[in-house]
Design an enzyme around this catalytic site. Sequence first.
Site, PDB file in Angstrom:
ATOM      1  N   SER A  94      -2.600  -2.292   9.023  1.00  0.00           N
ATOM      2  CA  SER A  94      -1.724  -1.363   9.968  1.00  0.00           C
ATOM      3  C   SER A  94      -1.473  -1.923  11.407  1.00  0.00           C
ATOM      4  CB  SER A  94      -2.582  -0.122  10.053  1.00  0.00           C
ATOM      5  OG  SER A  94      -1.965   0.992  10.731  1.00  0.00           O
ATOM      6  N   SER A 151     -13.712  -4.926   3.374  1.00  0.00           N
ATOM      7  CA  SER A 151     -12.596  -4.389   3.998  1.00  0.00           C
ATOM      8  C   SER A 151     -13.439  -3.056   4.666  1.00  0.00           C
ATOM      9  CB  SER A 151     -11.401  -3.946   3.237  1.00  0.00           C
ATOM     10  OG  SER A 151     -10.536  -3.007   4.079  1.00  0.00           O
ATOM     11  N   TYR A 206      -3.893   1.387  -5.679  1.00  0.00           N
ATOM     12  CA  TYR A 206      -2.614   1.650  -4.878  1.00  0.00           C
ATOM     13  C   TYR A 206      -1.734   1.990  -5.969  1.00  0.00           C
ATOM     14  CZ  TYR A 206      -4.004  -0.929  -0.608  1.00  0.00           C
ATOM     15  OH  TYR A 206      -4.567  -1.622   0.294  1.00  0.00           O
ATOM     16  N   ARG A 224       8.014   7.536   7.554  1.00  0.00           N
ATOM     17  CA  ARG A 224       6.647   7.887   6.756  1.00  0.00           C
ATOM     18  C   ARG A 224       6.089   9.259   7.492  1.00  0.00           C
ATOM     19  NH1 ARG A 224       2.937   3.037   6.949  1.00  0.00           N
ATOM     20  NH2 ARG A 224       4.515   2.306   5.361  1.00  0.00           N
ATOM     21  N   TRP A 240       0.580  -1.322   0.058  1.00  0.00           N
ATOM     22  CA  TRP A 240      -0.137   0.022   0.108  1.00  0.00           C
ATOM     23  C   TRP A 240       0.901   1.248   0.110  1.00  0.00           C
ATOM     24  CZ3 TRP A 240      -2.415   1.997   5.048  1.00  0.00           C
ATOM     25  CH2 TRP A 240      -2.809   3.263   4.822  1.00  0.00           C
TER      26      TRP A 240
END
Length: 338
Positions: free
Chosen positions: A205, A151, A54, A227, A21
């Site tokens: 995550s 999801s 993505y 990040r 991702w």
Amino acid sequence: MDFRHLGRSGLTVSRIAYGNWLTRSSSESEETEHACVRAALDAGITTFDTADVYAGGRAEESLGRALKGERREGLEILTKVFAPVGPGRNDMGLSRKHVRESIDHSLRRLGMDHVDVYQAHRFDLSTPLEETMEALADVVHSGKAHYIGVSEWTADQIRSGHALARELKVPLVSNQPQYSALWRVPEAEVIPACEELGVGQIVWSPLAQGVLTGKYLPGGAWPEGSRATDSNDGSAELASWLNDDVLSRVQRLRPIAADGGLTVAQLSLAWVLQNPNVSAAVLGASRPEQITDNVKAAGVELDDEVMARIDAVLGPVAHRDPAATVAMSPRSAGWRLA
């Protein structure tokens, strides 16, 4: 590597799945991507998760090239549909038109004739659920996917979708929610519903966008190249975690991890995998060694005392409200990818 059945289906998946991702949406080179995929394969990972949206489709293309030459029957490939992938009004959502066109585009980009699980990336408020489920059933019946998943659907949405899937004789086997020791939203409603229905979790995550690695220190500058410093790599996802209270508490996990011979990241992953409804945790990586280190969490058993110590540290700052699982229109500017 440990393996587990995906829900009550016959499909087994690796306890750690590789996902591309955010790391593949940034400026990382394809050479690095392929090195990470190779590290995942070398570590025994067989489950790979991606999505049509993505990196504008490039993630699927890169993953397909990285896996070229691997024995297809030895892999479990998951991709998703929902998000806008073009400028047209029908280039998004879960309409029959978009679902049936999107699976063909995803297979072309992956260089494969089928995926193992085709997932509805979010619940589409603008399309009748019956239409969506019939379209997903068509994908399975045509041999382009073996199973379907969802999801970030709520418990009620999962129940409704599962009932229709049974009528249509297609296996809805998975849900992909955000889940970590800091984000425990699925525990109250979604996980109990999925346990009842035989639906397994493939969580995203599990390290709270890297916060649960312990690399972000309270009061300090963020690590260069992390990040949090990359505006193109999902730093906005970190905003709710990057405060001194949360970061100080994460540092208190270090002695707990050390007692078990683990890193903070390995401890955090092992915590997620203790939940019996979690079939796999999706990990991304910007360097191959991250995969090599973190897969060591697979198979780690944390006893009740350790779980209680973790909860005492992180419980007061963990998100738990089931209302945080919200449906969004594919036209919503703020919806989050997973």
